[in-house]
Design an enzyme around this catalytic site. Structure first.
Site, short mmCIF file in Angstrom:
data_model
loop_
_atom_site.label_atom_id
_atom_site.label_comp_id
_atom_site.label_asym_id
_atom_site.label_seq_id
_atom_site.Cartn_x
_atom_site.Cartn_y
_atom_site.Cartn_z
N GLU A 1 -6.30 -4.86 -6.74
CA GLU A 1 -6.75 -3.98 -4.66
C GLU A 1 -8.33 -4.27 -4.60
O GLU A 1 -8.10 -5.13 -3.19
CB GLU A 1 -6.21 -2.52 -4.61
CG GLU A 1 -5.89 -1.89 -3.47
CD GLU A 1 -5.96 -0.69 -3.21
OE1 GLU A 1 -5.43 -0.39 -3.85
OE2 GLU A 1 -5.46 -0.20 -1.68
N SER B 1 -4.94 -0.49 8.26
CA SER B 1 -3.81 -0.21 9.61
C SER B 1 -4.50 0.88 10.13
O SER B 1 -3.72 1.16 11.47
CB SER B 1 -2.44 0.02 8.91
OG SER B 1 -2.37 -0.77 8.22
N TYR C 1 3.86 6.79 14.51
CA TYR C 1 2.78 6.87 14.23
C TYR C 1 2.08 5.77 15.79
O TYR C 1 1.55 6.47 16.75
CB TYR C 1 2.21 5.36 13.53
CG TYR C 1 0.14 5.04 13.87
CD1 TYR C 1 -0.38 5.66 13.27
CD2 TYR C 1 0.78 3.67 14.53
CE1 TYR C 1 -1.10 4.79 13.11
CE2 TYR C 1 -0.60 2.64 14.35
CZ TYR C 1 -1.45 3.79 14.38
OH TYR C 1 -2.82 3.21 14.98
N GLY D 1 -5.86 7.33 7.58
CA GLY D 1 -4.21 7.27 7.97
C GLY D 1 -3.34 8.08 7.60
O GLY D 1 -2.83 8.41 8.31
N GLY D 2 -2.86 8.76 6.73
CA GLY D 2 -1.73 9.64 6.22
C GLY D 2 -2.48 11.34 6.33
O GLY D 2 -1.53 11.63 7.51
N GLY E 1 0.69 -0.82 0.19
CA GLY E 1 -0.24 0.09 0.29
C GLY E 1 0.53 1.53 -0.39
O GLY E 1 2.95 1.25 -0.11
N GLY E 2 0.13 2.09 0.35
CA GLY E 2 0.80 3.84 0.02
C GLY E 2 1.67 3.77 1.46
O GLY E 2 3.06 4.66 1.64
N THR E 3 1.55 2.87 2.61
CA THR E 3 2.02 3.16 3.07
C THR E 3 2.77 2.51 4.40
O THR E 3 4.31 2.13 4.41
CB THR E 3 1.11 4.08 4.78
OG1 THR E 3 0.71 5.40 4.33
CG2 THR E 3 2.34 4.78 6.16
N LEU E 4 2.19 1.01 4.22
CA LEU E 4 2.99 -0.50 5.03
C LEU E 4 2.45 -1.24 3.77
O LEU E 4 2.06 -1.61 3.31
CB LEU E 4 1.79 -0.92 5.98
CG LEU E 4 2.08 0.39 7.17
CD1 LEU E 4 1.55 0.59 8.48
CD2 LEU E 4 3.62 0.51 8.27
P1 ATP Z 1 -2.66 2.51 0.71
O1 ATP Z 1 -3.98 1.58 0.74
O2 ATP Z 1 -4.12 3.88 0.80
O3 ATP Z 1 -2.46 2.36 -0.55
P2 ATP Z 1 -1.88 1.25 2.64
O4 ATP Z 1 -2.59 0.16 2.38
O5 ATP Z 1 -0.68 1.70 3.00
O6 ATP Z 1 -2.70 2.91 2.16
P3 ATP Z 1 -3.06 1.17 5.55
O7 ATP Z 1 -1.52 0.13 5.74
O8 ATP Z 1 -3.92 -0.23 5.64
O9 ATP Z 1 -2.60 2.00 3.96
O10 ATP Z 1 -2.91 2.12 6.30
C1 ATP Z 1 -1.61 2.90 6.80
C2 ATP Z 1 -2.22 3.71 7.89
O11 ATP Z 1 -1.96 3.11 8.83
C3 ATP Z 1 -1.22 5.17 7.91
O12 ATP Z 1 -1.45 5.84 7.35
C4 ATP Z 1 -1.34 5.70 9.70
O13 ATP Z 1 -2.16 6.05 10.36
C5 ATP Z 1 -1.03 3.69 10.02
N1 ATP Z 1 -0.29 2.84 10.37
C6 ATP Z 1 -0.36 1.55 11.50
N2 ATP Z 1 0.85 1.32 12.39
C7 ATP Z 1 1.83 2.26 11.18
C8 ATP Z 1 3.53 2.28 11.38
N3 ATP Z 1 3.53 1.10 12.26
N4 ATP Z 1 3.84 3.39 10.58
C9 ATP Z 1 3.42 4.25 9.78
N5 ATP Z 1 1.59 4.42 10.36
C10 ATP Z 1 1.45 3.01 10.52
MG MG Z 2 -3.91 -1.27 1.72
#
Ligand code: ATP
Ligand code: MG
Length: 267
Positions: free
Chosen positions: A70, A225, A137, A121-122, A8-11
């Site tokens: 996705e 997340s 976070y 979450g961003g 994903g964009g963050t994790l």
């Molecule tokens: P998208 O689906 O929009 O592309 P993503 O799949 O990466 O993004 P998630 O992993 O579901 O998104 O959620 C990312 C969010 O989870 C972050 O923006 C933050 O608020 C939160 N978060 C939880 N744990 C962490 C961590 N260890 N580090 C950074 N952010 C975290």
């Molecule tokens: Mg995602």
């Protein structure tokens, strides 16, 4: 071994089976090379990728990998995790609070994206950092859980002074809308962070309950997340969703829905 990876964009979320047991792993997207190294170092395995960064991950892999869209992966994963919880719903709304927020209507075996909001979450991490300087976070959610929104948010009852409001006075009339100018120097990090989480939680739940009407379902399943170690966000979302007439459900391991869904295409 079969592996589903949602980049994903963050994790990056990973679901895999080892000796018949379902396992989960996650890493920051900044460590995408480390994840690729881990996958490349595994023995014989089947891989399915999903998520906005799946193309980047694929380019780093030395192994063959399947790919799935996705939204389809998330839908499959939610179905799988729901059945693990012993639930058998067929019509529900899924709100994925990831970096951004995406909302889907599930009816029987089909899913339709109803919309979403850029508040997610961003926003939680970005606004928190700008307002308090805290960027970790876990630290954000820990401090937020000790804060009060009382001095920062404006409630309906604050506007309807001396008379009965037409809606619950406890509802937020304006996030960050209280008379702040004279107290802005006194506000603590805990108060500011709790209010950021209130803004995110109320926005995603308001948009969700409105979408739930379009989906003919009162059940809203929240994943992503942003709920990890975040009891305050869960509390805001839960109470707001109930207040507005829907039923919230936080899926166990819901942040791994995309990864699990990708993995199930290999079974
Ligand atoms: P998208 O689906 O929009 O592309 P993503 O799949 O990466 O993004 P998630 O992993 O579901 O998104 O959620 C990312 C969010 O989870 C972050 O923006 C933050 O608020 C939160 N978060 C939880 N744990 C962490 C961590 N260890 N580090 C950074 N952010 C975290
Ligand atoms: Mg995602």
């Amino acid at each position: 071994m079969i592996i589903g990876i949602d980049a994903g964009g963050t994790l990056i979320k990973i679901a895999y089976t080892e000796n018949g047991q379902l396992q989960f792993k996650k890493s920051p997207i900044a460590d995408i090379e480390g994840v690729a190294k881990w996958v490349n170092g595994l023995g014989d395995c089947e891989i399915c990728l999903t998520g906005g960064k799946s193309g980047v991950l694929r380019s780093l892999l030395t192994k063959q990998a399947k790919e799935i869209v996705e939204f389809e992966a998330t839908h499959r994963g939610v179905q799988f995790l729901l059945s693990k919880m012993g639930r058998s719903e067929t019509t529900y709304l899924v709100t994925n609070v990831g970096t951004g927020t995406s909302i889907h209507c599930i009816q029987n075996d089909s899913q339709e994206r109803l919309g979403g909001t850029g508040v997610g979450g961003g926003t939680l991490v970005g606004l928190s950092h700008l307002l308090t300087g805290v960027s970790d976070y876990e630290e954000i959610v820990r401090l937020a859980s000790k804060g009060s929104r009382e001095r920062i948010d404006l409630k309906v009852k604050h506007i309807y002074e001396g008379k009965e409001p037409p809606i619950s006075g406890e509802l937020t009339a304006s996030n960050f809308g209280n008379d702040l100018f004279s107290i802005s120097d006194e506000l603590t990090k805990e108060e500011l962070l709790a209010t950021v989480i209130g803004l995110v939680g109320e926005t995603v739940s308001t948009v969700s309950v409105q979408a739930a009407r379009q989906c003919d379902s009162s059940l809203v399943i929240y994943i992503g997340s942003s709920f990890i170690h975040n009891p305050l966000l869960k509390e805001v979302v839960e109470s707001y969703t109930i207040l507005r007439g829907s039923t919230p459900l936080f899926l166990e391991n819901g942040e791994f829905s995309g990864a699990v869904g990708a993995m199930t295409t290999l079974q």
